[in-house]
Design a protein around this motif. Sequence first.
Motif, PDB file in Angstrom:
ATOM      1  N   LYS A 136      13.195  22.872 -16.667  1.00  0.00           N
ATOM      2  CA  LYS A 136      12.764  21.720 -17.376  1.00  0.00           C
ATOM      3  C   LYS A 136      11.156  21.767 -16.575  1.00  0.00           C
ATOM      4  O   LYS A 136      10.088  21.404 -17.269  1.00  0.00           O
ATOM      5  CB  LYS A 136      13.286  20.548 -17.191  1.00  0.00           C
ATOM      6  N   SER A 146      10.360  19.781 -22.256  1.00  0.00           N
ATOM      7  CA  SER A 146      11.477  19.985 -21.380  1.00  0.00           C
ATOM      8  C   SER A 146      12.636  20.117 -22.543  1.00  0.00           C
ATOM      9  O   SER A 146      13.625  20.734 -22.357  1.00  0.00           O
ATOM     10  CB  SER A 146      12.052  18.991 -20.452  1.00  0.00           C
ATOM     11  N   THR A 149      14.187  23.818 -24.625  1.00  0.00           N
ATOM     12  CA  THR A 149      15.155  24.658 -23.936  1.00  0.00           C
ATOM     13  C   THR A 149      15.985  25.018 -25.038  1.00  0.00           C
ATOM     14  O   THR A 149      16.581  26.210 -25.031  1.00  0.00           O
ATOM     15  CB  THR A 149      15.763  24.091 -22.846  1.00  0.00           C
TER      16      THR A 149
END
Length: 330
Positions: A136, A146, A149
């Motif tokens: 992150k 973040s 992902t």
Amino acid sequence: MSKTVLKVTDLVRHYPLPKESLFAKPRYVYALNGVSFEIKEGKSFGIVGESGCGKSTLARNVMALEPTDSGSVIIQGEEVVCKSFSELRPLRQHFQMVFQDPYGSLDPHHTVGRIVAEPLAALGKISTEEKNNRVKEVLQSVGLKSTDTEKYPHEFSGGQRQRIAIARALITRPSLIVADEPVSALDVSVQAQVLNLLKDLQDSFGVTYMFISHDLAVVEYLCDEVAVMYLGSIVEKGRTEDLFKSPAHPYTKVLLDAVPKPASGRKRERIRLKGTVTGQTEQRIGCSFQDRCPMAQDRCRRETPSLKKVGPEHLAACHFSQELMKEATA
Ligand SMILES: Nc1ncnc2c1ncn2[C@@H]1O[C@H](COP(=O)(O)OP(=O)(O)OP(=O)(O)O)[C@@H](O)[C@H]1O
Ligand SMILES: [Mg+2]
């Protein structure tokens, strides 16, 4: 004196070619013929040269991604040549690579989180929590979210994919990043963003770059020092400013003349380049640039020029460097 992060000495890589017959002499592509240079901590070192001159071969050998024939590559004081896979594993955290193609270099079946975390394997066991935090943190540092992902590479643009590749390279907090044409597959408008990001990351983390490009404007913008390669050898090396202002090798001058819009204040005459690049499958006597050089004389066909000092921190492999430099300042 700042620390040396990468020291490359006499690196040689000759690729064997398939034999034409059982009794034929072995033939090679002489991709690297004794390349030496070093990069100080926090600096950017550019490698420029035409297609096929050995830039990517140099990158792969510095990264220990293929066997080197001879020579030495020392990264943060550790020799990487001739090390086994398991010996290299703990060292890999110190050096990472960013490739040219942001489409081919990211596995389309893996999430961004998994792709970016992959180099952490070199650090041995770390907790899932730490891994997730590192991913992150690094995504944010390259300007991604973040929450990205969970997404897959196809959900991102070329520039964003290159940011993912840069995040992956940064996650082990390496001291050296080798970037092989990292912006050449991107649109011009996106190139500037990625170059600025690389610069900002250098300011924030003090990372050292070995930066490969055929685009001199990019190298001039990003690099403190430059090496010009021709047929597997460095023919000129020096501080970017000195080399661009006063090239000491005719090949460098040709490359600079090929840049459509010269940087301000550079006075240049146009040199016409004779012939085309001859293959790298033979080792010749004399200068490797002799067939295409507008300044070539008999001596160039007899004597191979070695890299010699032509100014403070400025080296060139040409018998007529001084003449060329005088011309530039005249
Ligand atoms: N695995 C290999 N086997 C045989 N020859 C190779 C191999 N890899 C590279 N070469 C040859 O080595 C030479 C240098 O190739 P390299 O890819 O390093 O050039 P480059 O400077 O990166 O070019 P480009 O700008 O096109 O990326 C070329 O003649 C190439 O054909
Ligand atoms: Mg290449």
